[in-house]
Design a protein around this motif. Structure first.
Motif, PDB file in Angstrom:
ATOM      1  N   LEU A 138      44.673  31.247 -73.192  1.00  0.00           N
ATOM      2  CA  LEU A 138      46.165  31.183 -72.871  1.00  0.00           C
ATOM      3  C   LEU A 138      46.502  31.817 -71.465  1.00  0.00           C
ATOM      4  O   LEU A 138      46.321  32.928 -71.183  1.00  0.00           O
ATOM      5  CB  LEU A 138      46.993  31.651 -74.117  1.00  0.00           C
ATOM      6  N   THR A 139      47.333  31.112 -70.824  1.00  0.00           N
ATOM      7  CA  THR A 139      48.036  31.744 -69.606  1.00  0.00           C
ATOM      8  C   THR A 139      49.674  32.275 -70.072  1.00  0.00           C
ATOM      9  O   THR A 139      50.255  31.336 -70.847  1.00  0.00           O
ATOM     10  CB  THR A 139      48.546  30.829 -68.548  1.00  0.00           C
ATOM     11  N   VAL A 140      49.913  33.422 -70.077  1.00  0.00           N
ATOM     12  CA  VAL A 140      51.260  33.687 -70.579  1.00  0.00           C
ATOM     13  C   VAL A 140      51.999  34.601 -69.557  1.00  0.00           C
ATOM     14  O   VAL A 140      51.410  35.280 -68.398  1.00  0.00           O
ATOM     15  CB  VAL A 140      51.034  34.835 -71.902  1.00  0.00           C
ATOM     16  N   ALA A 141      53.405  34.651 -69.222  1.00  0.00           N
ATOM     17  CA  ALA A 141      53.944  34.889 -68.478  1.00  0.00           C
ATOM     18  C   ALA A 141      54.054  36.851 -68.281  1.00  0.00           C
ATOM     19  O   ALA A 141      53.956  37.343 -67.389  1.00  0.00           O
ATOM     20  CB  ALA A 141      55.678  34.624 -68.516  1.00  0.00           C
TER      21      ALA A 141
ATOM     22  N   LEU B 132      43.359  35.586 -72.709  1.00  0.00           N
ATOM     23  CA  LEU B 132      44.537  35.267 -71.930  1.00  0.00           C
ATOM     24  C   LEU B 132      44.646  35.988 -70.903  1.00  0.00           C
ATOM     25  O   LEU B 132      43.691  37.122 -70.621  1.00  0.00           O
ATOM     26  CB  LEU B 132      45.860  35.693 -72.845  1.00  0.00           C
TER      27      LEU B 132
ATOM     28  N   GLU C  29      47.487  36.474 -67.184  1.00  0.00           N
ATOM     29  CA  GLU C  29      48.857  36.000 -66.506  1.00  0.00           C
ATOM     30  C   GLU C  29      48.651  35.122 -65.577  1.00  0.00           C
ATOM     31  O   GLU C  29      47.746  34.932 -65.090  1.00  0.00           O
ATOM     32  CB  GLU C  29      49.610  37.227 -65.922  1.00  0.00           C
ATOM     33  N   PRO C  30      49.648  34.322 -65.386  1.00  0.00           N
ATOM     34  CA  PRO C  30      49.666  33.251 -63.953  1.00  0.00           C
ATOM     35  C   PRO C  30      49.390  33.657 -62.722  1.00  0.00           C
ATOM     36  O   PRO C  30      49.388  34.786 -62.454  1.00  0.00           O
ATOM     37  CB  PRO C  30      51.154  32.589 -63.924  1.00  0.00           C
TER      38      PRO C  30
ATOM     39  N   SER D 260      49.114  28.206 -64.349  1.00  0.00           N
ATOM     40  CA  SER D 260      50.649  28.410 -64.843  1.00  0.00           C
ATOM     41  C   SER D 260      50.666  28.659 -66.166  1.00  0.00           C
ATOM     42  O   SER D 260      49.882  28.174 -66.730  1.00  0.00           O
ATOM     43  CB  SER D 260      51.313  27.285 -64.391  1.00  0.00           C
ATOM     44  N   ASP D 261      51.883  29.169 -66.727  1.00  0.00           N
ATOM     45  CA  ASP D 261      51.888  29.127 -68.031  1.00  0.00           C
ATOM     46  C   ASP D 261      52.894  28.087 -68.402  1.00  0.00           C
ATOM     47  O   ASP D 261      53.327  27.254 -67.710  1.00  0.00           O
ATOM     48  CB  ASP D 261      52.627  30.596 -68.204  1.00  0.00           C
TER      49      ASP D 261
ATOM     50  N   SER E  80      53.987  22.814 -73.201  1.00  0.00           N
ATOM     51  CA  SER E  80      52.325  22.566 -73.387  1.00  0.00           C
ATOM     52  C   SER E  80      52.090  21.491 -74.321  1.00  0.00           C
ATOM     53  O   SER E  80      52.924  21.511 -75.499  1.00  0.00           O
ATOM     54  CB  SER E  80      51.708  23.674 -73.711  1.00  0.00           C
TER      55      SER E  80
ATOM     56  N   PHE F 195      55.964  32.910 -75.311  1.00  0.00           N
ATOM     57  CA  PHE F 195      55.283  32.670 -74.317  1.00  0.00           C
ATOM     58  C   PHE F 195      55.202  31.066 -74.209  1.00  0.00           C
ATOM     59  O   PHE F 195      54.617  30.696 -72.966  1.00  0.00           O
ATOM     60  CB  PHE F 195      53.849  33.252 -74.031  1.00  0.00           C
TER      61      PHE F 195
ATOM     62  N   HIS G 112      53.478  28.684 -76.182  1.00  0.00           N
ATOM     63  CA  HIS G 112      52.463  28.124 -76.837  1.00  0.00           C
ATOM     64  C   HIS G 112      53.115  27.589 -78.221  1.00  0.00           C
ATOM     65  O   HIS G 112      53.410  28.485 -78.932  1.00  0.00           O
ATOM     66  CB  HIS G 112      51.078  29.015 -76.740  1.00  0.00           C
TER      67      HIS G 112
END
Length: 149
Positions: free
Chosen positions: A12-15, A57, A59-60, A67-68, A75, A120, A122
């Protein structure tokens, strides 16, 4: 965790990596594993275990094309998580900041299921097994429900 992971592992990409790790621990009981932060404190890689599943996970990194979901407008991917008590898990997730997209409902295929969006971006399908059904019974119920029986 570390180098021995299942053949398919969601990444996962999360801010906000720190906030995401705290949310997943609170909402789903995630247990932390390996975590790498850059000198500025950005989470560049983290691993966690939810039940027997491993999730990763970070961050972007826009400069690398990563990117998130919020930066992309959402998504299309949903993460499925089987839990012991879907009602309690949805309540915990909502209290931790998730948005309930579909409250827990008894489904024709034997699950009590819900859909949430984490803070985030998802999407998660959360479910508990109410009836252990074989494929033939699920197909029969589906056909009856959509008028193909």
């Amino acid at each position: 965790m570390g180098t021995a992971t299942p053949s398919v592992t969601p990444y996962l990409t999360v801010a906000d990596g720190r906030a995401a790790l705290a949310f997943y621990a609170e909402a789903f009981g995630a247990r932390p594993g390996l975590r790498l932060d850059d000198p500025a404190g950005k989470v560049v890689h983290a691993e966690m275990r939810i039940g027997e599943a491993i999730l990763m996970l970070a961050e972007p990194y826009p400069e690398m094309g990563i990117s998130d979901p919020r930066a992309l407008g959402g998504s299309p991917v949903t993460i499925a998580l089987m839990v012991e008590d879907v009602d309690a898990t949805v309540a915990r997730a909502a209290a931790a900041g998730a948005r309930v997209l579909r409250p827990p409902t008894d489904e024709f295929y034997g699950h009590r299921a819900a859909r949430i969006e984490d803070p985030f971006g998802h999407a998660w399908y959360l479910a508990s097994v109410r009836e252990a059904l074989n494929d033939a019974e699920i197909l029969r119920r589906w056909q009856a429900m959509v008028g193909q029986a």
